[in-house]
Write an enzyme that holds these catalytic residues in place. Sequence first.
Site, PDB file in Angstrom:
ATOM      1  N   ASP A 108       0.843  -1.192   0.000  1.00 43.97           N
ATOM      2  CA  ASP A 108       0.000   0.000   0.000  1.00 43.97           C
ATOM      3  C   ASP A 108       0.884   1.251   0.000  1.00 43.97           C
ATOM      4  OD1 ASP A 108      -3.249   0.247   0.750  1.00 43.97           O
ATOM      5  OD2 ASP A 108      -2.092   2.088   0.952  1.00 43.97           O
ATOM      6  N   ASP A 124       4.567   1.710  -4.061  1.00 44.36           N
ATOM      7  CA  ASP A 124       3.669   2.015  -5.171  1.00 44.36           C
ATOM      8  C   ASP A 124       3.879   0.933  -6.215  1.00 44.36           C
ATOM      9  OD1 ASP A 124       2.244   2.977  -7.330  1.00 44.36           O
ATOM     10  OD2 ASP A 124       2.951   5.035  -7.121  1.00 44.36           O
ATOM     11  N   ASP A 148      -8.513  -4.653  -3.939  1.00 42.61           N
ATOM     12  CA  ASP A 148      -9.781  -3.995  -3.638  1.00 42.61           C
ATOM     13  C   ASP A 148      -9.610  -2.485  -3.825  1.00 42.61           C
ATOM     14  OD1 ASP A 148     -12.480  -3.936  -2.835  1.00 42.61           O
ATOM     15  OD2 ASP A 148     -11.939  -3.559  -0.743  1.00 42.61           O
ATOM     16  N   LYS A 188     -11.468  -5.573  -7.873  1.00 43.03           N
ATOM     17  CA  LYS A 188     -12.729  -4.842  -7.913  1.00 43.03           C
ATOM     18  C   LYS A 188     -12.808  -4.002  -9.176  1.00 43.03           C
ATOM     19  CE  LYS A 188     -13.266  -1.418  -4.954  1.00 43.03           C
ATOM     20  NZ  LYS A 188     -13.496  -0.851  -3.620  1.00 43.03           N
TER      21      LYS A 188
END
Length: 233
Positions: A108, A124, A148, A188
């Site tokens: 993250d 990143d 997600d 997602k």
Amino acid sequence: MAKNTSGRGQRDLKVKVKSARGRKLSSTRWLQRQLNDPYVKRARAEGYRGRAAFKILELDDRFRFLVPGARVVDLGSAPGGWLQVAVPRVNALGEKPGKAVGRVLGIDLQEVEPVAGAEIHCLDFLDEGAEDQVRAWLDGKADVVMSDMAAASSGHKQTDHLRIMALCEAAAHFAFDVLDEGGTFVAKVLAGGAEAELQKLLKQKFTRVANVKPPASRADSSEKFVVATGFRS
């Protein structure tokens, strides 16, 4: 007269939120929905960091990709709910005797509160060399890459759709570089007309591509998930 303690015949009372001065009506509605959302209540009761944990639980119950011994990369892992689900399912803590021990890697841009059994790094995934770094952390390739992630909302539905699809395509290309043969990609997406290119891309690399709206996804949301299995490098 004795009180009825059985609960039978009682109404399921919903929490009502009063509009506070300075709070927009849309914010009040969102807060009321959160307070009455059964998945939010379950997440609190079961110790998950958010209702999104149930989305990956439901997807894995159906497709069975988080198996003991699997090496998992969770892109955009904050706040950590998906990591909480993955750790016990892949046996990252070795708590299932006789079962293979997996690895769970969270990636993250922001700091994520530690999750026992998961390795979490600030990175990143779009940076040059990110794929090499992830393979180095895993000491090899991944069996599952899941995401997600959602781009920051602009308030314009079509713009937001295009942004999240671009992010999903970038995650797919990242997965192509780090997945082992037979691996799985879960991400997602938002329904809105720009999914055709992603579908075409995934069908070239995976034996099966499914589009699923798990029960934990709100009915009024355009959110759904793509589950691509059987990676071919």
